[in-house]
Design a protein around this motif. Sequence first.
Motif, PDB file in Angstrom:
ATOM      1  N   LEU A 117     -11.825   1.402  -8.795  1.00 53.25           N
ATOM      2  CA  LEU A 117     -11.831   1.275 -10.256  1.00 53.25           C
ATOM      3  C   LEU A 117     -10.590   0.544 -10.756  1.00 53.25           C
ATOM      4  O   LEU A 117     -10.682  -0.330 -11.621  1.00 53.25           O
ATOM      5  N   ILE A 118      -9.436   0.906 -10.215  1.00 44.29           N
ATOM      6  CA  ILE A 118      -8.194   0.252 -10.615  1.00 44.29           C
ATOM      7  C   ILE A 118      -8.293  -1.240 -10.358  1.00 44.29           C
ATOM      8  O   ILE A 118      -7.934  -2.061 -11.210  1.00 44.29           O
ATOM      9  N   GLN A 119      -8.818  -1.622  -9.198  1.00 39.52           N
ATOM     10  CA  GLN A 119      -8.932  -3.049  -8.875  1.00 39.52           C
ATOM     11  C   GLN A 119      -9.907  -3.770  -9.801  1.00 39.52           C
ATOM     12  O   GLN A 119      -9.728  -4.942 -10.091  1.00 39.52           O
ATOM     13  N   GLU A 120     -10.924  -3.077 -10.275  1.00 42.56           N
ATOM     14  CA  GLU A 120     -11.881  -3.698 -11.195  1.00 42.56           C
ATOM     15  C   GLU A 120     -11.318  -3.831 -12.609  1.00 42.56           C
ATOM     16  O   GLU A 120     -11.651  -4.768 -13.325  1.00 42.56           O
ATOM     17  N   LEU A 121     -10.465  -2.902 -13.019  1.00 43.57           N
ATOM     18  CA  LEU A 121      -9.980  -2.863 -14.400  1.00 43.57           C
ATOM     19  C   LEU A 121      -8.709  -3.674 -14.634  1.00 43.57           C
ATOM     20  O   LEU A 121      -8.423  -4.052 -15.766  1.00 43.57           O
ATOM     21  N   ALA A 122      -7.946  -3.934 -13.583  1.00 46.60           N
ATOM     22  CA  ALA A 122      -6.673  -4.646 -13.723  1.00 46.60           C
ATOM     23  C   ALA A 122      -6.819  -6.076 -13.215  1.00 46.60           C
ATOM     24  O   ALA A 122      -7.764  -6.414 -12.508  1.00 46.60           O
ATOM     25  N   ASP A 123      -5.859  -6.916 -13.584  1.00 40.41           N
ATOM     26  CA  ASP A 123      -5.863  -8.306 -13.125  1.00 40.41           C
ATOM     27  C   ASP A 123      -5.265  -8.459 -11.741  1.00 40.41           C
ATOM     28  O   ASP A 123      -5.763  -9.230 -10.925  1.00 40.41           O
ATOM     29  N   HIS A 124      -4.170  -7.750 -11.481  1.00 38.84           N
ATOM     30  CA  HIS A 124      -3.494  -7.805 -10.186  1.00 38.84           C
ATOM     31  C   HIS A 124      -3.165  -6.380  -9.769  1.00 38.84           C
ATOM     32  O   HIS A 124      -2.683  -5.597 -10.600  1.00 38.84           O
ATOM     33  N   VAL A 125      -3.395  -6.057  -8.508  1.00 35.77           N
ATOM     34  CA  VAL A 125      -3.157  -4.707  -8.002  1.00 35.77           C
ATOM     35  C   VAL A 125      -2.390  -4.804  -6.698  1.00 35.77           C
ATOM     36  O   VAL A 125      -2.688  -5.653  -5.849  1.00 35.77           O
ATOM     37  N   HIS A 126      -1.389  -3.927  -6.535  1.00 37.08           N
ATOM     38  CA  HIS A 126      -0.680  -3.794  -5.270  1.00 37.08           C
ATOM     39  C   HIS A 126      -0.721  -2.331  -4.875  1.00 37.08           C
ATOM     40  O   HIS A 126      -0.331  -1.458  -5.658  1.00 37.08           O
ATOM     41  N   ILE A 127      -1.202  -2.076  -3.674  1.00 34.62           N
ATOM     42  CA  ILE A 127      -1.300  -0.718  -3.144  1.00 34.62           C
ATOM     43  C   ILE A 127      -0.497  -0.692  -1.859  1.00 34.62           C
ATOM     44  O   ILE A 127      -0.761  -1.478  -0.954  1.00 34.62           O
ATOM     45  N   GLY A 128       0.503   0.181  -1.799  1.00 33.93           N
ATOM     46  CA  GLY A 128       1.334   0.228  -0.606  1.00 33.93           C
ATOM     47  C   GLY A 128       2.166   1.492  -0.555  1.00 33.93           C
ATOM     48  O   GLY A 128       1.885   2.465  -1.251  1.00 33.93           O
ATOM     49  N   ASN A 129       3.204   1.447   0.260  1.00 42.58           N
ATOM     50  CA  ASN A 129       4.103   2.574   0.433  1.00 42.58           C
ATOM     51  C   ASN A 129       5.491   2.214  -0.064  1.00 42.58           C
ATOM     52  O   ASN A 129       5.890   1.055  -0.038  1.00 42.58           O
ATOM     53  N   GLU A 130       6.249   3.227  -0.507  1.00 44.26           N
ATOM     54  CA  GLU A 130       7.636   3.033  -0.939  1.00 44.26           C
ATOM     55  C   GLU A 130       8.450   2.561   0.251  1.00 44.26           C
ATOM     56  O   GLU A 130       8.506   3.257   1.268  1.00 44.26           O
ATOM     57  N   PRO A 131       9.081   1.406   0.172  1.00 44.36           N
ATOM     58  CA  PRO A 131       9.887   0.925   1.295  1.00 44.36           C
ATOM     59  C   PRO A 131      11.029   1.895   1.623  1.00 44.36           C
ATOM     60  O   PRO A 131      11.773   2.294   0.736  1.00 44.36           O
ATOM     61  N   GLY A 132      11.105   2.291   2.872  1.00 45.87           N
ATOM     62  CA  GLY A 132      12.198   3.116   3.338  1.00 45.87           C
ATOM     63  C   GLY A 132      12.141   4.582   2.961  1.00 45.87           C
ATOM     64  O   GLY A 132      12.887   5.377   3.488  1.00 45.87           O
ATOM     65  N   ARG A 133      11.272   4.966   2.031  1.00 47.33           N
ATOM     66  CA  ARG A 133      11.237   6.353   1.577  1.00 47.33           C
ATOM     67  C   ARG A 133       9.920   7.048   1.871  1.00 47.33           C
ATOM     68  O   ARG A 133       9.845   8.259   1.811  1.00 47.33           O
ATOM     69  N   GLY A 134       8.886   6.301   2.108  1.00 50.47           N
ATOM     70  CA  GLY A 134       7.566   6.902   2.216  1.00 50.47           C
ATOM     71  C   GLY A 134       7.009   7.139   0.833  1.00 50.47           C
ATOM     72  O   GLY A 134       7.643   6.850  -0.164  1.00 50.47           O
ATOM     73  N   GLY A 135       5.850   7.673   0.779  1.00 51.91           N
ATOM     74  CA  GLY A 135       5.190   7.875  -0.502  1.00 51.91           C
ATOM     75  C   GLY A 135       4.381   6.649  -0.877  1.00 51.91           C
ATOM     76  O   GLY A 135       4.696   5.531  -0.494  1.00 51.91           O
ATOM     77  N   ALA A 136       3.318   6.891  -1.604  1.00 53.20           N
ATOM     78  CA  ALA A 136       2.427   5.815  -2.020  1.00 53.20           C
ATOM     79  C   ALA A 136       2.907   5.199  -3.329  1.00 53.20           C
ATOM     80  O   ALA A 136       3.484   5.881  -4.173  1.00 53.20           O
ATOM     81  N   VAL A 137       2.642   3.908  -3.492  1.00 52.14           N
ATOM     82  CA  VAL A 137       2.914   3.193  -4.741  1.00 52.14           C
ATOM     83  C   VAL A 137       1.668   2.395  -5.090  1.00 52.14           C
ATOM     84  O   VAL A 137       1.170   1.620  -4.274  1.00 52.14           O
ATOM     85  N   VAL A 138       1.165   2.624  -6.289  1.00 50.23           N
ATOM     86  CA  VAL A 138       0.052   1.841  -6.810  1.00 50.23           C
ATOM     87  C   VAL A 138       0.576   1.159  -8.062  1.00 50.23           C
ATOM     88  O   VAL A 138       1.005   1.822  -9.012  1.00 50.23           O
ATOM     89  N   SER A 139       0.595  -0.162  -8.057  1.00 51.68           N
ATOM     90  CA  SER A 139       1.032  -0.897  -9.245  1.00 51.68           C
ATOM     91  C   SER A 139      -0.057  -1.890  -9.624  1.00 51.68           C
ATOM     92  O   SER A 139      -0.752  -2.427  -8.767  1.00 51.68           O
TER      93      SER A 139
END
Length: 155
Positions: A117-139
Amino acid sequence: MSIWWSLHLRREAASVPLARRLLLGTMETAGVDPDVSYDLSIALSEACANAVEHGGGTGDGGSSEAYRVTAYLDGERCRIEVADAGPGFPPGSAGRPGGRAARPVSAEAEHGRGLCLIQELADHVHIGNEPGRGGAVVSFDKVLKWRKDAPLVAV
């Protein structure tokens, strides 16, 4: 015009509508078109729900029991980032909705559609992990449209 805010929220279901209402209020006050505001609020709700459900770690009441939401309205674009302190996405799955297998989700399924849904509703999406700390990041970000009577129209 530039507006930004950041929230540090507990991983509780009640935090999701709080983040959504703050985003909608900010965008309404700024004069963003309601359709764009609605799309971004749904995407934000999905990202927050994922952080609440999957963003935990040790359960020790520390930082793994919280997540962060940051929103930027800058010029003609809105960018939103949701980051948690959980285990992050499995290796090789970051950036692909649905995780490792990226399998289709049935229409009757109650889970598994959020990142799509996020990918359909937004223009650009980045899904990944926090560098060096772990944890997910969705922007994600989206180009803004403005109401004709917008009080804070971008320059």
